[in-house]
Design a protein around this motif. Structure first.
Motif, PDB file in Angstrom:
ATOM      1  N   ARG A 156       1.842   7.245  -5.440  1.00 13.62           N
ATOM      2  CA  ARG A 156       1.595   6.015  -6.172  1.00 13.62           C
ATOM      3  C   ARG A 156       2.187   6.058  -7.582  1.00 13.62           C
ATOM      4  O   ARG A 156       2.769   5.088  -8.057  1.00 13.62           O
ATOM      5  CB  ARG A 156       0.085   5.753  -6.222  1.00 13.62           C
TER       6      ARG A 156
ATOM      7  N   ASN B 228       5.029   3.416  -8.650  1.00 17.60           N
ATOM      8  CA  ASN B 228       4.634   2.373  -9.610  1.00 17.60           C
ATOM      9  C   ASN B 228       5.325   2.529 -10.961  1.00 17.60           C
ATOM     10  O   ASN B 228       5.484   1.550 -11.693  1.00 17.60           O
ATOM     11  CB  ASN B 228       3.115   2.388  -9.793  1.00 17.60           C
TER      12      ASN B 228
ATOM     13  N   THR C  13       0.837  -1.193   0.000  1.00 19.97           N
ATOM     14  CA  THR C  13       0.000   0.000   0.000  1.00 19.97           C
ATOM     15  C   THR C  13       0.876   1.248   0.000  1.00 19.97           C
ATOM     16  O   THR C  13       1.741   1.408   0.861  1.00 19.97           O
ATOM     17  CB  THR C  13      -0.919   0.013   1.241  1.00 19.97           C
TER      18      THR C  13
END
Length: 769
Positions: free
Chosen positions: A484, A488, A478
């Motif tokens: 993010r 990623n 998480t």
């Protein structure tokens, strides 16, 4: 130590007397029990990977079969008894259909009934390993189901899992032992440096007396010795827990003897991991070949992005060529995601120094302070040959971080291999080995390295061309929505980040060693000794800042609401004896926000001394002025400044270190004592100057939606992407280390962060960002 299962009276084969028999048991037992004790000791030493059977509670003692197998002789023979074996009841052992139980020759008849052992099959081991990763403590139903599936007795399955858990505890204790050893070596070096400082009556550079500090240094030295004693006690405790070495003796991992250290390494890998030295060399050589292919391949494996100019991995081609095994679970879904990136650059450093910085754990950690929060060399398998350590192989552990507590760290165990490919070309290869991970608690393994590292080509005039490949399998975790995209996309822990940091640190080293620095790049400092002393202090300050604000397990962060809705994390620590920080209770508060401005614009604003008063609420006297400016790189943003406030009663200066590269930027500063700083400017040692750094970390938000355009127009630059700004403040709340943190201190630093962020938004006209 664990209690070996000796529920039967039937003695094992007399051949077990010669197989690793325990002298202690041989002296204490007599007759038939002597043989039984030797066989039990042999089974306990064979490790948890096989079918060795122990009683309940054995693993809790921390000294079971797996633990003891680390030290003396480890054979990881995976055995289980045929039929019922050691799981037989006492009555079964005593039953003899052909003989009289009261016959005097009963013992001879029992000896004829030899227990037969066999190795577990590869399929049995694979199935038990698979269940162990999911459930190290299977219940009765799971054990029954597995025993039927594998054709083993439930008791054999039960004992296999007990011994496996015991073995993992032993390996974790060895790793903790290694970390403690590293800390002890660091403290020993500091202790030695402090004694040398005390013995000097004056500074060799400025001639000023240092006798006024002798009392304080003596006290610090005493505290350091106490800390050393505490760490030694912890190591002794670990040795006792392992059960191999009684308190007061030396373990191979903590011994200075080269022969004993080498023997420990071979036993460690041959016994626990089931890998001998030749097998490890085969694996790292195979990884070297894969790294070379990843580093030199072009399309279709690597495709250059039209928008960003970055090389992107073609996953379909990657699967065809490298076929990564074990990436999918039984239902076909990927267990771990692949991150692969490649970057090429030139660094201003000679080859021997660059190789040394990779193979020496302390230098490696100092080279990448913003990325590495913890690092340790767990074991050295091969020391290598020559000054460049050609052929060196070592098992390493590292914890990778981002400069924010909002992104969890990544813990990686991997083998590092240094190999000369040609007279001008070397390879630094990092790869995780399956057998290593199988013996480490799964909760600690968050990332695996597939063949990664650097291909280094030696150029003329102290230059090196480096091709960096970062190639990881990562468990999905998480991540805060704000980070993010950058995580990623592979930017956060990818090759571009490593390469940019390496180039910046090598450039800093060049400027540090230079003797012909132009006056404009070293204004305010008269001597080279003074310049070097200031640069050392600034480097230590920035390393301390990076160490303080990450999500490492070093810190325990607590989330508190900000005045303006910010997500603020606070952590406290106590400094007892570190002369590099003020003694007492230290509070660190960190907040990360997304701002709709370019990282370049934000960095230039925060480092501009003329605009500092716009965001720094501590500067009630107005703007600051620079009294010294030292360049540490070609970019004007890489510099060290000493600033003073325009006030007559000002008794403090500000030391500011600014860093920028292709990936991230930092502005780090700390108030410093004027008298001490003046001595540093003349060339005095800066190691005892206490600094408590605060500052900013600036990252791109990862949304690179358009190609970067070279332009001098500010509005076009600001449209590249947004910025992820992390702001951190550290304050000394109490000069007594025994004091407790108060809510008033938390509220004060909370207000400080909220007001500073509000001022930054106002100055950059992004209140709605």
């Amino acid at each position: 130590m664990g209690v070996v299962d000796m529920s039967n009276n039937n003695p094992p084969s007399s051949r077990t007397k010669d197989f690793f028999a325990s002298p202690a048991l041989s002296l204490s037992l007599a007759g038939i029990f002597r043989d039984a004790g030797a066989a039990a000791a042999s089974r306990a030493e064979s490790g948890g990977g096989g079918g060795t059977e122990v009683e309940e509670g054995d693993e809790g003692s921390g000294g079971g079969g797996g633990a003891r197998g680390l030290g003396l002789r480890e054979e990881t023979v995976e055995i289980s008894s045929e039929n019922s074996g050691p799981a037989r009841s006492r009555s079964d052992d005593e039953f003899d259909p052909d003989g009289d139980p009261d016959d005097d020759n009963d013992g001879d008849k029992k000896k004829k009934k030899r227990k037969k052992y066999h190795r577990h099959t590869a399929e049995q081991i694979r199935e038990m390993e698979s269940l162990f990763k999911e459930s190290p403590h299977p219940d009765e139903k799971q054990r029954q189901q597995l025993s039927k599936q594998l054709g083993l007795a439930p008791r054999q399955v039960k004992f296999w899992f007990q011994n496996r858990r015991t073995q993992l505890k032993a390996i974790q204790e060895r790793h903790e032992n290694s970390l403690l050893k590293t800390e002890m070596e660091k403290l020993r070096d500091e202790n030695k440096a402090m004694r040398e400082t005390i013995q000097k009556s004056c500074c060799p550079n400025c001639g000023s007396a240092t006798t006024s500090r002798e009392t304080a240094l003596t006290t610090q030295e005493q505290q350091l010795r106490i800390e050393n004693a505490r760490l030694k006690a912890e190591v002794e405790k670990l040795r006792a827990a392992l059960g191999k070495y009684p308190p007061g003796t030396s373990s191979p991992s903590c011994s200075a003897g080269a022969d004993q250290e080498t023997r420990s390494s071979l036993d460690f890998y041959t016994g626990i991991f089931g890998l001998d030295k030749s097998r490890i060399m085969e694996l790292v050589n195979q990884a070297t070949g894969e790294l070379q292919r990843m580093a030199t391949a072009r399309e279709p494996l690597w495709v250059r992005s039209v928008e960003t100019g970055r090389e992107i991995l073609n996953y379909d081609e990657y699967v065809k060529e490298f076929l990564p095994e074990g990436l999918t679970s039984s239902d076909g879904r990927p267990k771990r995601s692949i991150e692969a990136s490649r970057e090429t650059g030139v660094v201003f450093v000679d080859l021997p120094r660059l190789l040394q910085s990779f193979m020496d754990m302390n230098q490696w950690k100092e080279m990448f302070p913003c990325m590495i929060s913890k690092a340790a060399t767990v074991d050295v398998i091969n020391n290598g040959e020559g000054p460049n350590r050609n052929g060196a192989v070592q098992l390493m552990f590292t914890e990778l971080q981002m400069l924010t507590p909002m992104v969890p760290t990544r813990e990686v165990y991997f083998i590092r291999f240094c190999k000369q490919l040609s007279p001008e070309q070397w390879a630094i290869v990092d790869v995780s080995i399956d057998k290593v991970e199988d013996n480490i608690d799964a909760s600690l393994v968050k990332c695996r390295k597939r063949p990664s590292g650097c291909i280094i080509e030696d150029k003329t005039n102290g230059h090196c061309k480096v091709i960096w490949v970062e190639h990881l399998e990562c468990q999905k975790s998480t991540v805060h929505p704000m980070y993010r995209t950058i995580v990623n996309s592979g930017l956060a822990f990818g090759a571009r980040h490593w390469m940019a940091t390496l180039q910046q640190q090598c450039e800093r080293l060049v400027f540090f060693m230079a003797t012909n620095v132009p006056t404009k790049d070293s204004s305010g400092v008269a001597t080279l000794a003074g310049r070097k002393s200031i640069l050392r202090l600034a480097q230590r300050m920035s390393q301390s800042f990076c160490h303080a604000i990450g999500a490492s397990s070093f810190h325990s962060w607590t989330k508190v609401p900000g005045k303006m809705g910010e997500d603020i994390r606070v952590a406290s620590r106590k400094n007892l004896n570190d002369p590099g920080e003020p003694v007492g209770v230290i509070l660190c508060a960190v907040s990360s926000v997304l701002l709709p401005v370019s990282p370049h614009v934000l960095f230039d604003f925060l480092r501009d001394e003329a605009r500092r008063h716009e965001w720094d609420i501590m500067l009630s006297a107005g703007p600051v002025q620079s009294i010294a400016n030292l360049a540490k790189g070609q970019d004007r943003g890489n510099s060290v400044n000493i600033q003073t406030m325009k006030s007559k009663d000002n008794s403090m200066w500000l030391l500011q270190d600014t860093c920028t590269n292709a990936y991230e930027s930092m502005v780090v500063y700390a108030p410093v004592d004027i008298t001490g700083m003046q001595a540093v400017m003349t060339g005095c040692d800066s190691s005892n100057i206490a600094v408590l750094p605060s500052g900013f970390s600036i990252l791109p938000d990862g949304l690179e939606s358009r190609p970067l355009v070279i332009t001098s127009r500010q509005e076009e630059k600001s449209s590249e992407c947004g910025s992820l700004l992390t702001i951190a403040f550290q304050i000394l709340t109490n000069t007594s280390p025994t004091a407790k943190l108060t809510m008033e201190s938390v509220e004060s630093v909370n207000t400080l962060i909220s007001c500073t962020l509000r001022n930054i938004r106002t100055s950059l006209q992004c209140e709605d960002g």
